[in-house]
Design a protein around this motif. Structure first.
Motif, PDB file in Angstrom:
ATOM      1  N   GLU A  62      61.584  73.551  83.384  1.00 31.41           N
ATOM      2  CA  GLU A  62      62.513  73.583  84.447  1.00 31.41           C
ATOM      3  C   GLU A  62      63.884  72.918  83.838  1.00 31.41           C
ATOM      4  O   GLU A  62      64.957  73.334  84.424  1.00 31.41           O
ATOM      5  N   ASN A  63      63.802  72.379  82.667  1.00 32.95           N
ATOM      6  CA  ASN A  63      65.126  71.605  82.137  1.00 32.95           C
ATOM      7  C   ASN A  63      65.723  72.507  81.296  1.00 32.95           C
ATOM      8  O   ASN A  63      65.592  72.652  79.924  1.00 32.95           O
ATOM      9  N   SER A  82      62.951  70.024  75.995  1.00 32.79           N
ATOM     10  CA  SER A  82      61.504  69.805  76.232  1.00 32.79           C
ATOM     11  C   SER A  82      60.972  69.242  74.966  1.00 32.79           C
ATOM     12  O   SER A  82      61.526  69.212  73.851  1.00 32.79           O
TER      13      SER A  82
END
Length: 132
Positions: A62-63, A82
């Motif tokens: 999601e990052n 990540s």
């Protein structure tokens, strides 16, 4: 500079009415971070997904941040965070926009290749088109 760095070109996708392509790109992270231009144009931002496995498998990441350069609005730049070494970015596009910049990059690559070949000729490594 040649020959250490070789130009790489992405095959362009035709932009045909009613067609949507689904693309998956593999990216390698450096110290938990990747930033780069996605290979294709006219990407639907809402379709962008990042996973730790191929074909939308593994963990969903999601990052990430998507940006659109103001001077080339058909392009997308992605920043991903990540702890994984490799991630898979999937997105939908209607096809690429071919512009003068693409042709200029190709011409620059051909010229650089010719310059490198000429240097081999002048160094005596190539004689009449064949290596010695």
């Amino acid at each position: 500079m040649y020959p250490q760095n070789i130009d790489r070109f992405t095959t362009k996708l035709n932009n045909l009415d009613g067609n949507t392509y689904v693309i998956e790109e593999t990216v390698s992270l450096d110290n938990g971070f990747y930033e780069g231009e996605l290979k294709h144009d006219n990407i639907s931002s809402s379709s962008i997904r990042v996973y730790t496995g191929t074909k939308l498998t593994g963990e969903k990441v999601e990052n990430f941040i998507i940006s659109t350069p103001s001077k080339i609005p058909w392009k997308k730049i992605i920043k991903v965070f990540s702890n994984k070494q490799v991630l898979y970015i999937t997105y939908e596009t209607i096809g690429d926009t071919v512009k003068a910049e693409d042709i200029n990059e190709l011409q620059d690559s051909v010229v650089n290749t010719q310059i490198e070949l000429e240097s081999y000729k002048s160094d005596g490594i190539i004689d009449g088109g064949t290596f010695k």
